[in-house]
Design a protein around this motif. Structure first.
Motif, PDB file in Angstrom:
ATOM      1  N   ILE A 136      17.443   7.568   3.257  1.00 54.27           N
ATOM      2  CA  ILE A 136      16.539   6.644   4.228  1.00 54.27           C
ATOM      3  C   ILE A 136      15.159   7.291   4.160  1.00 54.27           C
ATOM      4  O   ILE A 136      14.323   6.529   4.285  1.00 54.27           O
ATOM      5  N   GLU A 137      15.252   8.605   4.398  1.00 55.44           N
ATOM      6  CA  GLU A 137      13.708   8.970   4.368  1.00 55.44           C
ATOM      7  C   GLU A 137      12.885   8.761   3.256  1.00 55.44           C
ATOM      8  O   GLU A 137      11.655   8.534   3.405  1.00 55.44           O
ATOM      9  N   GLN A 138      13.568   8.820   1.939  1.00 60.02           N
ATOM     10  CA  GLN A 138      12.842   8.575   0.780  1.00 60.02           C
ATOM     11  C   GLN A 138      12.219   6.975   0.793  1.00 60.02           C
ATOM     12  O   GLN A 138      11.257   6.824   0.486  1.00 60.02           O
ATOM     13  N   ILE A 139      13.126   6.071   1.071  1.00 57.96           N
ATOM     14  CA  ILE A 139      12.806   4.777   1.262  1.00 57.96           C
ATOM     15  C   ILE A 139      11.662   4.355   2.522  1.00 57.96           C
ATOM     16  O   ILE A 139      10.608   3.470   2.145  1.00 57.96           O
ATOM     17  N   VAL A 140      11.762   5.144   3.581  1.00 58.55           N
ATOM     18  CA  VAL A 140      10.590   4.834   4.417  1.00 58.55           C
ATOM     19  C   VAL A 140       9.565   5.454   4.076  1.00 58.55           C
ATOM     20  O   VAL A 140       8.172   4.833   4.168  1.00 58.55           O
ATOM     21  N   SER A 141       9.571   6.594   3.322  1.00 60.67           N
ATOM     22  CA  SER A 141       8.005   7.097   3.035  1.00 60.67           C
ATOM     23  C   SER A 141       7.678   6.144   1.917  1.00 60.67           C
ATOM     24  O   SER A 141       6.288   6.058   1.629  1.00 60.67           O
TER      25      SER A 141
END
Length: 441
Positions: free
Chosen positions: A190-195
């Motif tokens: 999720i953090e990767q997609i948000v970034s």
């Protein structure tokens, strides 16, 4: 009836609904591929969301025609070797690069995920993967908050879908068995997609445990609220709600594309027919009302013509008798002068049906004494001129003929000094001046 289908590995969910002032689910049935045709009637209008392995990407391809673009994208995907079986693609142009190439966004799925729809004898509006349907739902409900990451928890897996207005950015299905919602891998993903996609809004539809784990990892999530009135849990039918909106990605087969185009044209023709019918009814009533107006005006015209004819027949002279009482002999002479009513009575014998007098007067009526050549009696005579203005009804040819016939008859007893026949202000008029000698006594 309108129906939404959700096709998964477990089976097919058939949702009957109506979407007027508010969305309302009428019925939900469950079926499988073999028995599905029993629940779908030829008159049904169906939208379908299906589960499938999904691949999304963008790339520059030839844009000279849809077939050329389709072939180029399919060749590029085939070279990747991701899909062992037959696959199908649906694409959308994002922007034109040059005269022959454009940037395309495309979605790839297993062909056997939806090939059963060719067995359905109905009108199919759209056939899309579940992820596309959910994207369409959020894009229409949260159009001002894009890009969005949606997290949907089901019984066996968690779906994460990142998207903006133009395209699906990323989609991943995570099986929960042996994985657990508290796993760090989900949080890192999720953090990767948000970034990567600068996502600022994350919506989660899942258990309290999942939401707590995300918030403990400093991932701020919100529960989605949609403008649909239904007693069912949103999680039970979210896969099909996006089918209520038109999709830019569609996996309709050629057969159903043709059927849907025919259906749309029939809809347009039906609406035009209704408009023409309403217009015809309005014109009918307008004509009906005007008929009675014209009938009333005709009656008024006939009454006026009748009154006009009576007025013409009752014309009489107005004699100024101011000095008659002062001279009885002069009064007797005036009594012997030609009277307009008797002249009119005589002239009326010559009139034809469509010829009318408008104005008649006598001029130059002067008495004179002459000596009878055969006796000693003195005779008084009066020379006078009759001036007539009139009109003739009918077309020019018949009116002219009737006027000439009138002149022919009048000329037997009168000298015609002036005869004019002319057209003025839509009427056929005439002027006539006759001269006669009248013996008084």
């Amino acid at each position: 009836m309108k129906k939404l289908l959700y096709c998964s590995k477990k089976g097919i969910k058939i949702v009957s609904y109506k979407n007027g002032k508010k969305f309302e689910i009428l019925d939900i049935k469950e079926s499988d591929i073999e028995t599905l045709p029993e629940f779908i009637k030829p008159k049904d209008i169906v939208s379908l969301a299906f589960e499938s392995n999904l691949y999304v990407d963008t790339g520059e391809f030839i844009s000279l025609s849809k077939l050329a673009t389709y072939t180029a994208i399919k060749s590029a995907v085939g070279n990747l070797g991701i899909f062992g079986n037959e696959f199908e693609i649906s694409f959308k142009k994002l922007k034109q690069v040059d005269k022959t190439k454009a940037l395309f966004y495309y979605v790839v799925v297993n062909k056997d995920s939806f090939d059963f729809i060719d067995r359905l004898d109905c009108t199919i509006e759209q056939c899309v993967p579940v992820e596309i349907a959910i994207k369409n739902l959020f894009c229409n409900q949260y159009a001002n908050q894009l890009p969005i990451l949606a997290i949907i928890e089901k019984d066996e897996f968690i779906i994460t879908i990142a998207f903006d207005k133009d395209r699906l950015l990323n989609a991943k299905k995570i099986h929960k068995e042996g994985f657990g919602t508290e796993t760090q891998e989900l949080i890192q993903y999720i953090e990767q997609i948000v970034s990567q996609y600068s996502v600022k809004n994350i919506y989660c539809l899942g258990s309290k445990e999942l939401i707590d784990n995300l918030q403990n990892a400093n991932i701020k999530v919100s529960a989605p609220t949609f403008k649909f009135d239904s007693k069912l849990e949103l999680n039970d039918y979210i896969e099909v709600l996006g089918l209520l909106y038109k999709s830019d990605i569609n996996f309709l087969t050629p057969k159903h594309k043709e059927n849907y185009e025919t259906f749309k044209h029939a809809q347009i023709a039906s609406k035009l027919s209704i408009v023409v019918l309403i217009g015809g009814v309005l014109i009918f009533f307008a004509g009906f009302i005007n008929y009675f107006k014209i009938l009333d005006l005709t009656n008024q015209l006939n009454a006026e013509l009748s009154s006009y004819n009576k007025s013409l027949g009752s014309i009489d002279t107005n004699i100024n008798a101011t000095n008659i009482q002062n001279n009885i002999n002069l009064f007797i002479k005036y009594q012997k002068l030609p009277r307009l009513d008797s002249i009119l009575s005589e002239l009326s014998t010559y009139k034809l049906p469509n010829l009318y007098f408008i104005e008649v007067d006598i001029s130059n009526a002067q008495p004179a004494n002459i000596q009878n050549a055969t006796s000693n009696n003195t005779l008084e005579t009066v020379n006078y001129t009759i001036n007539i203005k009139g009109l003739v009804f009918g077309d020019l040819k018949s009116a002219k003929g009737e006027f000439n016939e009138f002149l022919k008859e009048v000329s037997k007893n009168y000298k015609i000094n002036v005869s004019n026949f002319y057209y003025l202000d839509g009427k056929l008029l005439f002027d006539l001046s006759l001269e006669e000698k009248n013996v008084l006594s």
